[in-house]
Design a protein around this motif. Sequence first.
Motif, PDB file in Angstrom:
ATOM      1  N   GLU A  48      94.864 -81.733  -1.634  1.00 33.80           N
ATOM      2  CA  GLU A  48      93.812 -80.964  -2.292  1.00 33.80           C
ATOM      3  C   GLU A  48      92.481 -81.122  -1.564  1.00 33.80           C
ATOM      4  OE1 GLU A  48      93.690 -82.255  -6.304  1.00 33.80           O
ATOM      5  OE2 GLU A  48      95.641 -81.391  -6.840  1.00 33.80           O
ATOM      6  N   ALA A  49      92.197 -82.339  -1.095  1.00 30.81           N
ATOM      7  CA  ALA A  49      90.947 -82.559  -0.360  1.00 30.81           C
ATOM      8  C   ALA A  49      90.952 -81.816   0.969  1.00 30.81           C
ATOM      9  CB  ALA A  49      90.737 -84.054  -0.131  1.00 30.81           C
ATOM     10  N   LEU A  50      92.096 -81.791   1.663  1.00 34.36           N
ATOM     11  CA  LEU A  50      92.178 -81.066   2.923  1.00 34.36           C
ATOM     12  C   LEU A  50      92.067 -79.566   2.708  1.00 34.36           C
ATOM     13  CD1 LEU A  50      94.984 -83.046   4.775  1.00 34.36           C
ATOM     14  CD2 LEU A  50      92.544 -83.075   5.239  1.00 34.36           C
ATOM     15  N   ARG A  96      90.268 -78.178   0.542  1.00 32.79           N
ATOM     16  CA  ARG A  96      88.838 -77.909   0.330  1.00 32.79           C
ATOM     17  C   ARG A  96      88.019 -78.115   1.600  1.00 32.79           C
ATOM     18  NH1 ARG A  96      89.837 -81.321  -4.106  1.00 32.79           N
ATOM     19  NH2 ARG A  96      88.631 -82.940  -3.052  1.00 32.79           N
ATOM     20  N   GLY A  97      88.641 -78.645   2.647  1.00 32.42           N
ATOM     21  CA  GLY A  97      87.924 -78.900   3.890  1.00 32.42           C
ATOM     22  C   GLY A  97      87.198 -80.229   3.911  1.00 32.42           C
ATOM     23  N   ASP A  98      87.633 -81.182   3.088  1.00 32.37           N
ATOM     24  CA  ASP A  98      86.996 -82.491   3.045  1.00 32.37           C
ATOM     25  C   ASP A  98      87.396 -83.269   4.297  1.00 32.37           C
ATOM     26  OD1 ASP A  98      85.886 -84.909   2.438  1.00 32.37           O
ATOM     27  OD2 ASP A  98      86.623 -84.977   0.380  1.00 32.37           O
ATOM     28  N   GLU A  99      86.433 -83.557   5.169  1.00 29.65           N
ATOM     29  CA  GLU A  99      86.714 -84.206   6.438  1.00 29.65           C
ATOM     30  C   GLU A  99      86.957 -85.702   6.317  1.00 29.65           C
ATOM     31  OE1 GLU A  99      83.788 -83.327   9.308  1.00 29.65           O
ATOM     32  OE2 GLU A  99      84.147 -81.158   9.296  1.00 29.65           O
ATOM     33  N   ARG A 100      86.743 -86.285   5.160  1.00 35.68           N
ATOM     34  CA  ARG A 100      86.968 -87.722   5.005  1.00 35.68           C
ATOM     35  C   ARG A 100      88.429 -88.092   5.189  1.00 35.68           C
ATOM     36  NH1 ARG A 100      84.429 -88.877  -0.727  1.00 35.68           N
ATOM     37  NH2 ARG A 100      85.642 -86.981  -1.119  1.00 35.68           N
ATOM     38  N   TYR A 101      89.338 -87.170   4.935  1.00 34.73           N
ATOM     39  CA  TYR A 101      90.763 -87.435   5.029  1.00 34.73           C
ATOM     40  C   TYR A 101      91.375 -86.859   6.301  1.00 34.73           C
ATOM     41  CZ  TYR A 101      90.036 -88.453   0.098  1.00 34.73           C
ATOM     42  OH  TYR A 101      89.571 -88.964  -1.090  1.00 34.73           O
ATOM     43  N   MET A 102      90.575 -86.373   7.216  1.00 37.19           N
ATOM     44  CA  MET A 102      91.071 -85.790   8.455  1.00 37.19           C
ATOM     45  C   MET A 102      91.103 -86.828   9.566  1.00 37.19           C
ATOM     46  SD  MET A 102      89.141 -82.093   8.556  1.00 37.19           S
ATOM     47  CE  MET A 102      89.248 -80.950   7.167  1.00 37.19           C
ATOM     48  N   PRO A 103      91.965 -86.639  10.556  1.00 37.70           N
ATOM     49  CA  PRO A 103      91.916 -87.508  11.744  1.00 37.70           C
ATOM     50  C   PRO A 103      90.609 -87.321  12.503  1.00 37.70           C
ATOM     51  CG  PRO A 103      94.002 -86.306  11.610  1.00 37.70           C
ATOM     52  CD  PRO A 103      93.109 -85.716  10.571  1.00 37.70           C
ATOM     53  N   GLU A 104      90.323 -88.250  13.392  1.00 40.37           N
ATOM     54  CA  GLU A 104      89.069 -88.204  14.136  1.00 40.37           C
ATOM     55  C   GLU A 104      88.973 -86.956  15.004  1.00 40.37           C
ATOM     56  OE1 GLU A 104      86.443 -90.079  13.962  1.00 40.37           O
ATOM     57  OE2 GLU A 104      87.310 -91.347  12.405  1.00 40.37           O
ATOM     58  N   ARG A 105      90.087 -86.473  15.518  1.00 42.16           N
ATOM     59  CA  ARG A 105      90.044 -85.305  16.403  1.00 42.16           C
ATOM     60  C   ARG A 105      89.676 -84.017  15.663  1.00 42.16           C
ATOM     61  NH1 ARG A 105      94.542 -82.104  15.893  1.00 42.16           N
ATOM     62  NH2 ARG A 105      96.235 -82.953  14.610  1.00 42.16           N
ATOM     63  N   ASP A 106      89.770 -84.018  14.340  1.00 38.53           N
ATOM     64  CA  ASP A 106      89.479 -82.823  13.546  1.00 38.53           C
ATOM     65  C   ASP A 106      88.119 -82.880  12.854  1.00 38.53           C
ATOM     66  OD1 ASP A 106      92.009 -81.624  14.076  1.00 38.53           O
ATOM     67  OD2 ASP A 106      92.914 -82.975  12.615  1.00 38.53           O
ATOM     68  N   LYS A 107      87.374 -83.958  13.034  1.00 40.64           N
ATOM     69  CA  LYS A 107      86.112 -84.115  12.322  1.00 40.64           C
ATOM     70  C   LYS A 107      84.960 -83.539  13.139  1.00 40.64           C
ATOM     71  CE  LYS A 107      87.398 -88.257   9.722  1.00 40.64           C
ATOM     72  NZ  LYS A 107      87.063 -89.674   9.423  1.00 40.64           N
ATOM     73  N   GLY A 108      83.912 -83.145  12.415  1.00 41.63           N
ATOM     74  CA  GLY A 108      82.705 -82.679  13.075  1.00 41.63           C
ATOM     75  C   GLY A 108      82.502 -81.185  12.939  1.00 41.63           C
ATOM     76  N   PRO A 109      81.257 -80.733  13.030  1.00 43.91           N
ATOM     77  CA  PRO A 109      80.970 -79.295  12.879  1.00 43.91           C
ATOM     78  C   PRO A 109      81.546 -78.448  14.006  1.00 43.91           C
ATOM     79  CG  PRO A 109      79.005 -80.495  13.581  1.00 43.91           C
ATOM     80  CD  PRO A 109      80.037 -81.525  13.267  1.00 43.91           C
ATOM     81  N   VAL A 110      81.689 -79.018  15.224  1.00 41.30           N
ATOM     82  CA  VAL A 110      82.226 -78.240  16.345  1.00 41.30           C
ATOM     83  C   VAL A 110      83.697 -77.927  16.115  1.00 41.30           C
ATOM     84  CG1 VAL A 110      82.619 -78.245  18.824  1.00 41.30           C
ATOM     85  CG2 VAL A 110      80.533 -79.253  17.904  1.00 41.30           C
ATOM     86  N   ARG A 111      84.469 -78.903  15.720  1.00 41.13           N
ATOM     87  CA  ARG A 111      85.901 -78.674  15.461  1.00 41.13           C
ATOM     88  C   ARG A 111      86.093 -77.768  14.249  1.00 41.13           C
ATOM     89  NH1 ARG A 111      88.972 -81.947  18.858  1.00 41.13           N
ATOM     90  NH2 ARG A 111      87.592 -82.357  20.629  1.00 41.13           N
ATOM     91  N   ARG A 112      85.231 -77.899  13.244  1.00 39.88           N
ATOM     92  CA  ARG A 112      85.326 -77.005  12.089  1.00 39.88           C
ATOM     93  C   ARG A 112      85.060 -75.556  12.489  1.00 39.88           C
ATOM     94  NH1 ARG A 112      80.993 -78.184   9.372  1.00 39.88           N
ATOM     95  NH2 ARG A 112      81.771 -80.260   8.884  1.00 39.88           N
ATOM     96  N   PHE A 113      84.085 -75.367  13.359  1.00 45.58           N
ATOM     97  CA  PHE A 113      83.794 -74.019  13.847  1.00 45.58           C
ATOM     98  C   PHE A 113      84.980 -73.452  14.628  1.00 45.58           C
ATOM     99  CE2 PHE A 113      82.476 -71.665  17.670  1.00 45.58           C
ATOM    100  CZ  PHE A 113      82.015 -70.494  17.071  1.00 45.58           C
ATOM    101  N   ALA A 114      85.619 -74.280  15.466  1.00 47.37           N
ATOM    102  CA  ALA A 114      86.772 -73.816  16.230  1.00 47.37           C
ATOM    103  C   ALA A 114      87.923 -73.415  15.307  1.00 47.37           C
ATOM    104  CB  ALA A 114      87.225 -74.906  17.205  1.00 47.37           C
ATOM    105  N   ARG A 115      88.183 -74.211  14.283  1.00 45.93           N
ATOM    106  CA  ARG A 115      89.261 -73.879  13.348  1.00 45.93           C
ATOM    107  C   ARG A 115      88.969 -72.579  12.618  1.00 45.93           C
ATOM    108  NH1 ARG A 115      88.749 -79.421  12.103  1.00 45.93           N
ATOM    109  NH2 ARG A 115      87.705 -78.908  10.146  1.00 45.93           N
ATOM    110  N   ASP A 116      87.752 -72.429  12.133  1.00 49.99           N
ATOM    111  CA  ASP A 116      87.406 -71.212  11.391  1.00 49.99           C
ATOM    112  C   ASP A 116      87.447 -69.980  12.294  1.00 49.99           C
ATOM    113  OD1 ASP A 116      87.082 -72.790   9.187  1.00 49.99           O
ATOM    114  OD2 ASP A 116      84.889 -72.853   9.284  1.00 49.99           O
ATOM    115  N   TRP A 117      87.062 -70.132  13.557  1.00 54.14           N
ATOM    116  CA  TRP A 117      87.098 -68.995  14.476  1.00 54.14           C
ATOM    117  C   TRP A 117      88.527 -68.534  14.707  1.00 54.14           C
ATOM    118  CZ3 TRP A 117      88.987 -67.050  18.965  1.00 54.14           C
ATOM    119  CH2 TRP A 117      88.276 -66.014  19.565  1.00 54.14           C
ATOM    120  N   VAL A 118      89.428 -69.471  14.902  1.00 53.91           N
ATOM    121  CA  VAL A 118      90.837 -69.125  15.133  1.00 53.91           C
ATOM    122  C   VAL A 118      91.480 -68.583  13.864  1.00 53.91           C
ATOM    123  CG1 VAL A 118      93.099 -70.069  15.729  1.00 53.91           C
ATOM    124  CG2 VAL A 118      91.078 -70.753  17.030  1.00 53.91           C
TER     125      VAL A 118
END
Length: 215
Positions: free
Chosen positions: A81-83, A85-107
């Motif tokens: 449920e947290a993932l 919602r996009g809660d980055e606290r439960y994500m691996p380090e490679r998926d954290k940060g505004p840059v990676r979030r932007f890449a995911r949303d773009w794709v």
Amino acid sequence: MRPRYAYDVFRRRTETPAEDAARAASSEQPKSAPVGKGRPTPKRREAERRRRQPVTAPKNRKEAYRQMRARQAAERARIREALARGDERYMPERDKGPVRRFARDWVDSRRLVSQYFLPFSLVILLATWIPLQPDIRAYVYFAVVSVIWPLMMVSVLVSTIYVGWRVKRLAKERFPDQNVRGVGWYAAMRALQVRRLRFPPPTVLPGGKPVPQKR
């Protein structure tokens, strides 16, 4: 005693009548009750005993294993449920940060050719197994191997290169103070995955609208 008596007499002579009346009134008023809670303070041991809730200990190893599996399932559901919602606290380090979030949303907000690579490969594989006449089978096999498969590979390669280049360029423009190293490869690999199998799960629909929350 005599000096003290002389001092009292001198002080009374110097005080005014109004001060004498105020002093007499204050001496006649009863003393107020001590301020407090009106009850004894509970001991720390008693307070801790009240806060404790009864815990049912497992009767045997099977019951303990069942309780452990229930706790793990509840924890996994909470993380999903947290993932979602996009809660980055439960994500691996490679998926954290505004840059990676932007890449995911773009794709995730686009329908790319590369995301159909795996389903299309499965369809081609099944097409070669269909029992047909020898001449028709040879024609289908030649069309798949010589035309369709190479065309699909070229399309996927061009789409992957474009996604990596485009996302990295936009990330540099939008996040000049952030580290964008590897974001192009990150976006290209996500674009190769089927949308339902992407992790973290997409938070936007094709077109840019947010994914509706499940009730």
